[in-house]
Design a protein around this motif. Sequence first.
Motif, PDB file in Angstrom:
ATOM      1  N   ARG A 554       0.821  -1.223   0.000  1.00  0.00           N
ATOM      2  CA  ARG A 554       0.000   0.000   0.000  1.00  0.00           C
ATOM      3  C   ARG A 554       0.847   1.262   0.000  1.00  0.00           C
ATOM      4  NH1 ARG A 554      -3.000  -1.235   5.658  1.00  0.00           N
ATOM      5  NH2 ARG A 554      -3.414  -3.118   4.433  1.00  0.00           N
ATOM      6  N   SER A 555       2.151   1.124   0.220  1.00  0.00           N
ATOM      7  CA  SER A 555       3.048   2.285   0.136  1.00  0.00           C
ATOM      8  C   SER A 555       3.356   2.667  -1.306  1.00  0.00           C
ATOM      9  CB  SER A 555       4.366   1.973   0.853  1.00  0.00           C
ATOM     10  OG  SER A 555       5.079   0.958   0.167  1.00  0.00           O
ATOM     11  N   GLY A 556       2.950   1.828  -2.240  1.00  0.00           N
ATOM     12  CA  GLY A 556       3.263   2.096  -3.641  1.00  0.00           C
ATOM     13  C   GLY A 556       4.517   1.393  -4.107  1.00  0.00           C
ATOM     14  N   ARG A 557       4.898   0.357  -3.408  1.00  0.00           N
ATOM     15  CA  ARG A 557       6.106  -0.395  -3.758  1.00  0.00           C
ATOM     16  C   ARG A 557       5.709  -1.798  -4.221  1.00  0.00           C
ATOM     17  NH1 ARG A 557      11.459   0.036  -2.998  1.00  0.00           N
ATOM     18  NH2 ARG A 557      12.741  -1.805  -2.646  1.00  0.00           N
ATOM     19  N   ASP A 589      11.005   2.062  -7.328  1.00  0.00           N
ATOM     20  CA  ASP A 589       9.950   1.580  -6.429  1.00  0.00           C
ATOM     21  C   ASP A 589       9.704   0.081  -6.585  1.00  0.00           C
ATOM     22  OD1 ASP A 589       9.534   4.114  -5.375  1.00  0.00           O
ATOM     23  OD2 ASP A 589       8.120   4.653  -6.957  1.00  0.00           O
ATOM     24  N   ARG A 666       0.101   4.908  -5.923  1.00  0.00           N
ATOM     25  CA  ARG A 666       0.027   4.484  -4.519  1.00  0.00           C
ATOM     26  C   ARG A 666      -1.409   4.523  -4.041  1.00  0.00           C
ATOM     27  NH1 ARG A 666       0.047   7.284   0.208  1.00  0.00           N
ATOM     28  NH2 ARG A 666       0.493   9.221  -0.885  1.00  0.00           N
ATOM     29  N   GLN A 670      -3.953   1.395  -2.997  1.00  0.00           N
ATOM     30  CA  GLN A 670      -4.728   1.377  -1.753  1.00  0.00           C
ATOM     31  C   GLN A 670      -6.219   1.157  -2.035  1.00  0.00           C
ATOM     32  OE1 GLN A 670      -3.700   5.104   0.090  1.00  0.00           O
ATOM     33  NE2 GLN A 670      -1.663   4.395   0.725  1.00  0.00           N
TER      34      GLN A 670
END
Length: 878
Positions: A554-557, A589, A666, A670
């Motif tokens: 969920r951090s965008g990674r 990322d 990101r 989510q």
Amino acid sequence: MKRTRRATSAKAKRPATAKRTATAKRPATAKRPATAKRPATPNRRAKAKRAPAGAPGPASTPGMEIPAGRIMPHEDRLTPPAWPGGRAAAPNRTFRVIGRRNRKIEGLAKVTGRAIYADDIALPRMLHAKLKRSIHAHARLRAIDASDALTMPGVHAVITGKDLPEYFGIIPWTQDEQALCEDKARYVGDAIAAVAADSEYLADEALARIRVEYEPLPAVTSIEEALAHPEWRVNEKSAEGNISKHVHLEFGDVERALAQSDVVMEGEYWYEGSTHTPIEPHCCVADFDATGFLTLYSSTQVAHYLHRDLARVLGLPVQRIRVIQPVVGGAFGGKSEPFSLEFCASKLSMITGRPVKILYTREEVFYAHRGRHPMRLRYRTGIRRDGTLTGVDAKILIDGGAYSSFGLVTTYYSGQLLTAPYRMPAYRFDSTRVFTNKPCCGPKRGHGSVQPRFAFECQLDKLAEAVGLDPIEVRRANFMGEHTRTVNGMRVTSNGFLECLDAVERASDWKRKFRRLPYGRGVGVAGSMYISGTNYCIYPNEMPQSGVQLKLDRSGRATVFCGASDIGQGVESVLAYIVAEELGLELGDIRVVAADTDLTPVDLGSYSSRETFMVGNACLDAARKLRALVTGTLAERWGCSASAITLAGGVACSSRDPKQECMSVREAFQAAEARHGTLGSVGWYQSPKLGGDYRGGTIGASPAYSFTAHVAEVDCDPETGVVNVKKIWVAHDCGRALNPVAVEGQMEGSAYMGFAEALMEEQVFKPAAPGHGPGLHHGPSLLDYRIPTSLDTPELESFIIESVDPEGPYGAKEAGEGPLHPSIPAIANAIHDALGIRCDALPFHPPRVLALLRAGNARAAWERARSSVARLVGAPGC
């Protein structure tokens, strides 16, 4: 200066070629309709019921049927998912990452010294081990006494062959090696004992205290001796004398085809052996803990196969072993099977209860070898006056060294991989690999097919001269086309070979130079093809060949878990590019966790140029599954179709209203996690059923083939025999270039390696030495084993040809091995253009060139070749 140009393969240029049917002695081909440019080939002798069009027929020759009990690929094997637009399509209608000159994701760690190689690993209480090696090429081991070594302070354990009696080998049907020789040593350098001590220095001293009683036996040091003295049995696992493997396959009526030829050219060739010389020597660290769990860090390129063989040899459950591949400092095929050090370090760790490291010296790397097989090749090749080939007959003798290694495959590859890019109406090969008392040969870049390609491309040059045609035109005249089958039943999809020829012809100014340069200067051409991965796993099974797990945070990674082996070719970067393209992430990322058998799905390893095609396809599927979840979530939210959603550059937006319907990726992740739960996916690749339905028909089959053409220009000194390669033009059809700069690196590295084998490299052994029998390496060091430096390397100009394969990830095919093949014959043909001599034996060093110049009237041959120059290439500038 090194320059690269890219061209997209123009399919309209290629002549249509009908799919052929294998129906003759072994799989042959059905009668094919004539194209507008080429006459129809004679019908084949039918010895079996004619198969459906496009499918290879059954084997009909006694002894070549599929062995009883052999598991063969099923028709209903796993089929990877089909995606709208196919695998070559861009996810956002245009590529934003793929096709750009991106950096490798691991590059910075390597150039700053932060990358961790096997020898950088130092565990608490770690011991160091060394291997005692045979001083004889062939000897029985009467006794091994390690009692004196064991009394030394700091020496913790000594093991011999009796401690590791189980046989192993990369091919399940030819397991003939032991980690340490138990009864007999088969070459100088064969491992017979191992010592674990507090330091490398102390382990070396302990080796000197181990007393070995030898009974020397007659040593077999050449192919001819191996065949002449079957009673001098090198390897007791051989079924007959010193024969490692024999293959005889025929497709069509070769004798009839040759009889109907206008010219039949016969030639004999010698390809000297060579070794890989990676910067990093072999190294491993084994750690057997108190719970009975073994962790092995190894500079391998086949972590999965090593994992299996460790369990077999050590007698441990496979689930109690973990293999981790650290960063590897080069391999080129030299680390593509298990070696003695991995078994010995593991066994010593099990005995001592402490971690154990083994690091080979450079000399040991030369004796561990597994490099290019020496081959003696004889060809008869027929041609008509119009330049069309009629038949090819090959007899090949292969020096395999003391053990089997990949030798079964090598023997097949020496014949099976010659049948493209040219049409061959009739083809026969007879290949025999023999055991000798020398270090075992194995796979080196372009495994098994570089040697025959050298011989055959020289044959084509001779045939072109004999019928008075330009050698490039002969190659064009025999182009097989695309979406077709070879004479031995191999399926060919995309094929950009004609564009490769066009590119090197134009760039080298071929028409102005060929047969027109002054004495001592010349140009030569050659072509080739190579596989994009082997079609099946080395051990028969129906499970995927490559697997990927992909996790979105969920951090965008994103994190990619895969078993792929990066040996410098950049497969980890390829996976990052694919994920970045599909999910709109920046490369920074994306993290790739690779080659750890505890954490990653199975990938078979880095060999046969399989990684980009196979694990790339697996990653593409995993990424597209997550992309569908993310875009589907946004489509629901914005009330549009999922195909209208773009993920690129860290942003997710709709094409309908990109300003209002827009968020970061990101935030998109989510939203998708809130809708679907934790985001993760798996992808896998399994090739379709390919190859001929005859024994060995799957060996050489590949889901796609790359194609290459080279032109080399040389400047030779007829007084000294020195050959100076001025420039090599390299054109390679790699499908779509996922990263052009990485493809260029592979093309130029391959051409460099071919140039090195052509002029310098020799893995040779002394017949005898003062106080020593035969089998000592001539120069097991990077000082004595000659490889080119940057000052020796010619200028290289690369041309990327993008045929875009329908089954590759984004249309990609291999680029790591295929570009090597044409370098050697192109240089040989250029030397003929320059001096009028035929260099049919490698390497082309000054003594050999001088001997050829003095053996006959080379200048007269040079002048005869120029007598028909107007007919060959036409007027200058045309």
